[in-house]
Design an enzyme around this catalytic site. Structure first.
Site, PDB file in Angstrom:
ATOM      1  N   MET A   1       0.842  -1.199   0.000  1.00  0.00           N
ATOM      2  CA  MET A   1       0.000   0.000   0.000  1.00  0.00           C
ATOM      3  C   MET A   1       0.879   1.252   0.000  1.00  0.00           C
ATOM      4  O   MET A   1       0.450   2.337   0.391  1.00  0.00           O
ATOM      5  CB  MET A   1      -0.939  -0.003   1.209  1.00  0.00           C
ATOM      6  N   GLY A   2       2.140   1.094  -0.447  1.00  0.00           N
ATOM      7  CA  GLY A   2       3.033   2.241  -0.535  1.00  0.00           C
ATOM      8  C   GLY A   2       3.545   2.678   0.824  1.00  0.00           C
ATOM      9  O   GLY A   2       3.543   1.910   1.775  1.00  0.00           O
TER      10      GLY A   2
ATOM     11  N   HIS B   1       9.461  -3.360   3.370  1.00  0.00           N
ATOM     12  CA  HIS B   1       8.935  -3.653   2.027  1.00  0.00           C
ATOM     13  C   HIS B   1      10.087  -3.975   1.069  1.00  0.00           C
ATOM     14  O   HIS B   1       9.986  -4.888   0.243  1.00  0.00           O
ATOM     15  CB  HIS B   1       8.204  -2.439   1.448  1.00  0.00           C
TER      16      HIS B   1
ATOM     17  N   GLY C   1       4.991  -9.885   4.248  1.00  0.00           N
ATOM     18  CA  GLY C   1       5.788  -9.786   5.473  1.00  0.00           C
ATOM     19  C   GLY C   1       5.086 -10.454   6.651  1.00  0.00           C
ATOM     20  O   GLY C   1       3.859 -10.350   6.795  1.00  0.00           O
ATOM     21  N   GLU C   2       5.878 -11.104   7.484  1.00  0.00           N
ATOM     22  CA  GLU C   2       5.304 -11.819   8.642  1.00  0.00           C
ATOM     23  C   GLU C   2       4.836 -10.887   9.756  1.00  0.00           C
ATOM     24  O   GLU C   2       4.246 -11.349  10.722  1.00  0.00           O
ATOM     25  CB  GLU C   2       6.325 -12.807   9.214  1.00  0.00           C
TER      26      GLU C   2
ATOM     27  N   ASP D   1       2.454  -8.949   9.451  1.00  0.00           N
ATOM     28  CA  ASP D   1       1.014  -9.194   9.341  1.00  0.00           C
ATOM     29  C   ASP D   1       0.805 -10.703   9.306  1.00  0.00           C
ATOM     30  O   ASP D   1       0.413 -11.276   8.279  1.00  0.00           O
ATOM     31  CB  ASP D   1       0.481  -8.526   8.075  1.00  0.00           C
TER      32      ASP D   1
ATOM     33  N   GLN E   1      -2.591 -11.998   8.336  1.00  0.00           N
ATOM     34  CA  GLN E   1      -2.911 -11.706   6.938  1.00  0.00           C
ATOM     35  C   GLN E   1      -2.391 -12.811   6.014  1.00  0.00           C
ATOM     36  O   GLN E   1      -3.049 -13.194   5.044  1.00  0.00           O
ATOM     37  CB  GLN E   1      -2.303 -10.356   6.550  1.00  0.00           C
TER      38      GLN E   1
ATOM     39  N   VAL F   1      11.086  -7.132   9.643  1.00  0.00           N
ATOM     40  CA  VAL F   1      12.289  -6.294   9.705  1.00  0.00           C
ATOM     41  C   VAL F   1      12.073  -5.276  10.822  1.00  0.00           C
ATOM     42  O   VAL F   1      10.995  -4.678  10.919  1.00  0.00           O
ATOM     43  CB  VAL F   1      12.548  -5.575   8.358  1.00  0.00           C
TER      44      VAL F   1
END
Ligand code: PAF
Length: 282
Positions: free
Chosen positions: A30-31, A37, A147-148, A150, A153, A176
């Site tokens: 989502m930028g 990211h 990414g973990e 979330d 998700q 991270v």
């Protein structure tokens, strides 16, 4: 790196790459990109011939209108970071391009979508399933990277992908953290200086709980985490659950699962932060 704004052009370019036998990887975002990211993008670049990164603040996954309005948007900085990381195509569509018609699909993804965030953010995972299924359909990647941080998700996306029979390898990448332990998040930019100073207490407490858990029950460990974080100024734990890493159902006894993860959501002032930690992994 080429910037794409239409679904038609995206499909044409990835279809061409696939027909040349190239492996295509997708990193949905989502930028407001940060180093977390970029670690996904770098892994995608290393493992695929073509890397597509979508930058789209998806309105259907925001159950809070104000959160959607306040979500940081930094398109120019995002593109500069993506170019440097070796991204092939950045997809930056408008809302109308992604949702020419309202998406009325309702996903039934079972308990993984109903517990924790599912309870506190009704409709959120339905919106995530809507956008990610659209992106999977548009790009048809061989692999997709998430990414973990979330953690839930990823379980929801795996359930959606299984239900819709997408033949896509879902790659989960480690959290991270800043040097002080705070999990990287686009929302961190909304913290005041004081809130930012206190924010590492979340990770610090989760890491301390690994040691605590060795001599305490699951219930005692939950209390330890919640009480420690609630004692920090402006912080309020929304939930801390210790769950099985696959089913996401609560674990009552440390020996009942070989994959045990603690998932937390904390309000730091107005900013909702999430983090998680594994007590054990298979
Ligand atoms: O994790 C996110 O940033 C979003 O939920 C995702 C997967 C890009 C879907 O909008």
């Amino acid at each position: 790196m080429k910037r794409i704004t239409t679904v038609a052009e995206l499909r044409q370019l990835v279809n061409a790459a696939r027909s040349e036998g190239k492996k295509v990887g997708l990193v949905p975002t989502m930028g407001a990109l940060h180093v977390g990211h970029i670690s996904l993008v770098e892994r995608c670049v290393a493992e695929n011939d073509v890397t597509v990164v979508s930058v789209f603040v998806n309105p259907t996954q925001f159950n809070d209108k104000r959160d959607l309005e306040l979500y940081p948007r930094t398109p120019e900085a995002d593109c500069a970071m993506l170019e440097k990381a070796g991204c092939t195509y950045v997809f930056t569509p408008s809302v109308e391009e992604v949702y020419p018609e309202p998406d009325t699909r309702v996903f039934e993804l079972g308990t993984v979508a109903e517990v924790m965030e599912g309870r506190f953010r009704p409709g959120h995972f339905n919106g995530v399933a809507q956008i990610v299924s659209k992106l999977f359909d548009m790009v048809a990647p061989h692999r997709a990277y998430f990414g973990e941080k979330d953690f839930q998700q990823i379980a929801v996306i795996r359930a959606m992908a299984a239900q819709l029979q997408f033949d896509i390898d879902i790659v989960a990448c480690p959290i991270v953290r800043e040097e002080d332990g705070l999990a990287l998040s686009s929302r961190n930019t909304r913290l005041t200086a004081e809130q930012r100073r206190n924010a590492p207490r979340i990770a610090e407490t989760l890491f301390a709980s690994l040691e605590y858990a060795k001599t305490h029950t699951v219930a005692e460990t939950i209390n330890f985490v919640v009480d420690t974080i609630n004692a920090v100024p402006e912080m309020k734990v929304e939930y801390y659950e210790i769950v099985d890493g696959i089913s996401l159902l609560p674990v009552e006894d440390w020996n009942k699962s070989n994959f045990v993860v603690g998932c937390i959501t904390v309000y730091n002032g107005e900013v909702r932060l999430i983090d998680n930690i594994a007590y054990c992994r298979p």
